[in-house]
Design an enzyme around this catalytic site. Structure first.
Site, PDB file in Angstrom:
ATOM      1  N   ARG A 144       0.850  -1.206   0.000  1.00  0.00           N
ATOM      2  CA  ARG A 144       0.000   0.000   0.000  1.00  0.00           C
ATOM      3  C   ARG A 144       0.883   1.254   0.000  1.00  0.00           C
ATOM      4  O   ARG A 144       0.546   2.286  -0.559  1.00  0.00           O
ATOM      5  CB  ARG A 144      -0.972  -0.003   1.192  1.00  0.00           C
ATOM      6  CG  ARG A 144      -1.804   1.253   1.254  1.00  0.00           C
ATOM      7  CD  ARG A 144      -3.082   1.184   2.109  1.00  0.00           C
ATOM      8  NE  ARG A 144      -3.074   0.244   3.207  1.00  0.00           N
ATOM      9  CZ  ARG A 144      -2.490   0.454   4.381  1.00  0.00           C
ATOM     10  NH1 ARG A 144      -1.826   1.571   4.611  1.00  0.00           N
ATOM     11  NH2 ARG A 144      -2.539  -0.467   5.326  1.00  0.00           N
TER      12      ARG A 144
ATOM     13  N   TYR B 103     -17.535  17.141 -14.397  1.00  0.00           N
ATOM     14  CA  TYR B 103     -17.964  15.737 -14.358  1.00  0.00           C
ATOM     15  C   TYR B 103     -18.951  15.526 -13.195  1.00  0.00           C
ATOM     16  O   TYR B 103     -18.689  15.956 -12.065  1.00  0.00           O
ATOM     17  CB  TYR B 103     -16.733  14.833 -14.218  1.00  0.00           C
ATOM     18  CG  TYR B 103     -17.095  13.398 -13.936  1.00  0.00           C
ATOM     19  CD1 TYR B 103     -17.964  12.703 -14.770  1.00  0.00           C
ATOM     20  CD2 TYR B 103     -16.582  12.741 -12.832  1.00  0.00           C
ATOM     21  CE1 TYR B 103     -18.315  11.394 -14.502  1.00  0.00           C
ATOM     22  CE2 TYR B 103     -16.926  11.422 -12.553  1.00  0.00           C
ATOM     23  CZ  TYR B 103     -17.799  10.752 -13.391  1.00  0.00           C
ATOM     24  OH  TYR B 103     -18.144   9.455 -13.119  1.00  0.00           O
TER      25      TYR B 103
ATOM     26  N   ASP C  92      -8.398  19.639 -13.171  1.00  0.00           N
ATOM     27  CA  ASP C  92      -8.728  18.321 -13.709  1.00  0.00           C
ATOM     28  C   ASP C  92      -8.435  18.390 -15.209  1.00  0.00           C
ATOM     29  O   ASP C  92      -9.143  19.055 -15.964  1.00  0.00           O
ATOM     30  CB  ASP C  92     -10.212  18.010 -13.431  1.00  0.00           C
ATOM     31  CG  ASP C  92     -10.635  16.639 -13.952  1.00  0.00           C
ATOM     32  OD1 ASP C  92      -9.978  16.120 -14.883  1.00  0.00           O
ATOM     33  OD2 ASP C  92     -11.635  16.096 -13.446  1.00  0.00           O
TER      34      ASP C  92
ATOM     35  N   LYS D 289      -9.042   7.392 -18.678  1.00  0.00           N
ATOM     36  CA  LYS D 289      -9.398   7.954 -19.981  1.00  0.00           C
ATOM     37  C   LYS D 289      -8.190   7.944 -20.928  1.00  0.00           C
ATOM     38  O   LYS D 289      -7.719   6.886 -21.283  1.00  0.00           O
ATOM     39  CB  LYS D 289      -9.991   9.346 -19.769  1.00  0.00           C
ATOM     40  CG  LYS D 289     -11.081   9.398 -18.683  1.00  0.00           C
ATOM     41  CD  LYS D 289     -12.251   8.515 -19.028  1.00  0.00           C
ATOM     42  CE  LYS D 289     -13.415   8.494 -18.081  1.00  0.00           C
ATOM     43  NZ  LYS D 289     -13.222   8.523 -16.666  1.00  0.00           N
TER      44      LYS D 289
HETATM   45  O1  P1T Z   1     -14.069   7.392 -13.425  1.00  0.00           O
HETATM   46  P1  P1T Z   1     -12.875   7.866 -12.665  1.00  0.00           P
HETATM   47  O2  P1T Z   1     -11.575   7.304 -13.132  1.00  0.00           O
HETATM   48  O3  P1T Z   1     -13.060   7.779 -11.184  1.00  0.00           O
HETATM   49  O4  P1T Z   1     -12.726   9.437 -13.024  1.00  0.00           O
HETATM   50  C1  P1T Z   1     -13.645  10.415 -12.643  1.00  0.00           C
HETATM   51  C2  P1T Z   1     -13.594  11.588 -13.586  1.00  0.00           C
HETATM   52  C3  P1T Z   1     -12.943  12.734 -13.191  1.00  0.00           C
HETATM   53  N1  P1T Z   1     -12.860  13.817 -13.996  1.00  0.00           N
HETATM   54  C4  P1T Z   1     -13.396  13.827 -15.229  1.00  0.00           C
HETATM   55  C5  P1T Z   1     -13.292  15.047 -16.081  1.00  0.00           C
HETATM   56  C6  P1T Z   1     -14.060  12.684 -15.696  1.00  0.00           C
HETATM   57  O5  P1T Z   1     -14.581  12.728 -16.928  1.00  0.00           O
HETATM   58  C7  P1T Z   1     -14.177  11.543 -14.854  1.00  0.00           C
HETATM   59  C8  P1T Z   1     -14.927  10.334 -15.275  1.00  0.00           C
HETATM   60  N2  P1T Z   1     -15.829  10.553 -16.324  1.00  0.00           N
HETATM   61  C9  P1T Z   1     -16.641   9.644 -16.904  1.00  0.00           C
HETATM   62  C10 P1T Z   1     -16.746   8.372 -16.502  1.00  0.00           C
HETATM   63  C11 P1T Z   1     -17.450  10.153 -18.034  1.00  0.00           C
HETATM   64  O6  P1T Z   1     -17.964   9.368 -18.843  1.00  0.00           O
HETATM   65  O7  P1T Z   1     -17.580  11.378 -18.142  1.00  0.00           O
END
Ligand code: P1T
Length: 384
Positions: free
Chosen positions: A46, A98, A170, A195
């Site tokens: 961890r 988001y 972000d 992503k």
């Molecule tokens: O899904 P995760 O890896 O926890 O990420 C969250 C997140 C944070 N910031 C942005 C700009 C994002 O687009 C996302 C996740 N977004 C999607 C799953 C979506 O389809 O928009």
């Protein structure tokens, strides 16, 4: 070192025990010690894992920062930043972002006494006006998900510096290949590595990058104390994804531009949200702080009904109907019922996110095939 070279070599060192050119997946929870406290720098996974460390080094290199930290998801990375705060502290965040970030702020951290103000960050004065003695952090997303609004990172960074606030960006939609917020004055960059960094829709992961050692140490303490670490296999996948990030983003951007122009010229389309258009309100700033405009596009049909939106969403063949973005394959999404359903409808509509908005994550397939797929689905929608 030039960018294309950096993406291939960032965090890569031949494995010290075998010379393996690719970082091995250290699939272990613990490390054998010679005597209590006598070890090789690794005690428990961890806190330390060599695959994760290679990734964290790569993240820092590609974001032009000093320190990287990897998390079990994008929201886990955001969660770690919020844990820098204490009850009574205030955050200024973008009114379009988001839905999961909004949910984390409004449903989880507001319970612990952190106060959030949501403003349109396209106007810097909106941010200045919200600053008071309790303000600690400015949370920026640019381009925003899903409305593709642009915030001026340099402008916001100078406000944050003037008032001694932490500024986090972000950077998920742009990716480090198109925008590097630390170089523009931000303190922390956050990514949903799920992503573009991973790039192949096969991993959930989050990332933070920063320059300040004290901030890094505090966030590392939170990472290890709260435990939202990614597994070594997932770190390997993101490390592998990063190698092709530069070349993928070039193609995402080319295809994105082709599709944005196709949609705008289509008589059935009412509005296209894409910062590459000269008349987009954030175009000049985007041109200045981004290397290209990426593969994310939103749009609305003239036929402004849920039925029409639903027909379109179920009739594309190459664009798969799914949440998420940034993979090599194209996706189509309905923010109001999917990715942004956790935002109350009134709030959503007030911020310009309509019930019928459609979002595309344009992949790296052949643009002609993608355009033909959309054209066919739009024709079916207007004639049905
Ligand atoms: O899904 P995760 O890896 O926890 O990420 C969250 C997140 C944070 N910031 C942005 C700009 C994002 O687009 C996302 C996740 N977004 C999607 C799953 C979506 O389809 O928009």
């Amino acid at each position: 070192m030039k960018r294309a070279t950096k993406y291939i070599h960032a965090g890569s060192h031949p494995d010290p025990s075998t010379g393996a050119i690719m970082t091995p997946i250290y699939q272990t929870s613990t490390y054998v010690q010679d005597a209590p406290g006598v070890n090789k720098g690794y005690e428990y996974a961890r806190s330390q894992n060599p695959t994760r460390e290679a990734l964290e080094e790569a993240l820092a290199v590609i974001e032009e920062g000093k320190y990287g930290l990897a998390f079990g998801s994008g929201v886990a990375a955001t969660d770690a930043i919020m844990k820098l705060l204490k009850p009574g502290d205030e955050v200024i965040a973008a009114s379009d972002m988001y839905g999961g970030t909004y949910r984390l702020f409004s449903k989880i951290f507001s319970k612990f006494g952190i106060v959030f103000h949501y403003v349109d960050m396209g106007i810097l004065q909106n941010i200045e006006e919200r600053i008071n003695n309790h303000t600690k952090l400015i949370w920026v997303e640019t381009p925003t998900n899903p409305l593709m609004n642009i915030a001026d990172i340099r402008g916001i960074a100078s406000i944050a510096q003037k008032h001694g606030l932490i500024m986090c960006v972000d950077n998920t939609f742009a990716s480090p290949a198109l925008q590097n917020p630390l170089s523009l004055g931000a303190d922390i960059v956050m990514h949903s590595a799920t992503k573009y960094l991973g790039g192949h829709s096969d991993v959930i992961q989050g990332a933070l990058v920063m320059n300040d050692k004290a901030l890094r140490d505090e966030l590392y303490f939170i990472q290890k104390s709260c435990g939202a670490v990614p597994g070594p296999m997932d770190c390997f996948l993101v490390l592998r994804g990063i190698k092709t990030l530069g070349i993928r983003m070039e193609r995402h951007s080319q295809n994105g531009a082709a599709i944005a122009h196709f949609l705008r010229a289509n008589p059935a389309v009412k509005k296209v949200y894409w910062p590459g258009f000269e008349d987009h309100p954030g175009h000049e700033i985007a041109k200045n702080q981004m290397k290209d405009f990426g593969g994310m596009i939103s749009f609305e049909l003239k036929l402004d009904t849920m039925e029409a939106a639903r027909t379109l969403l179920s009739n594309t063949k190459l664009f798969s109907l799914a949440e998420s973005l940034g993979g090599v394959e194209s996706l189509i999404n309905h923010p109001a019922s999917m990715t942004h359903a956790s935002i109350p409808r009134d709030e959503r509509i007030k911020n310009g996110l309509s019930d019928t908005l459609i979002r595309l994550s344009v992949g790296i397939e052949d643009a002609e095939d993608l355009i033909a797929d959309l054209d066919h689905a739009i024709q079916l929608t207007v004639t049905s």
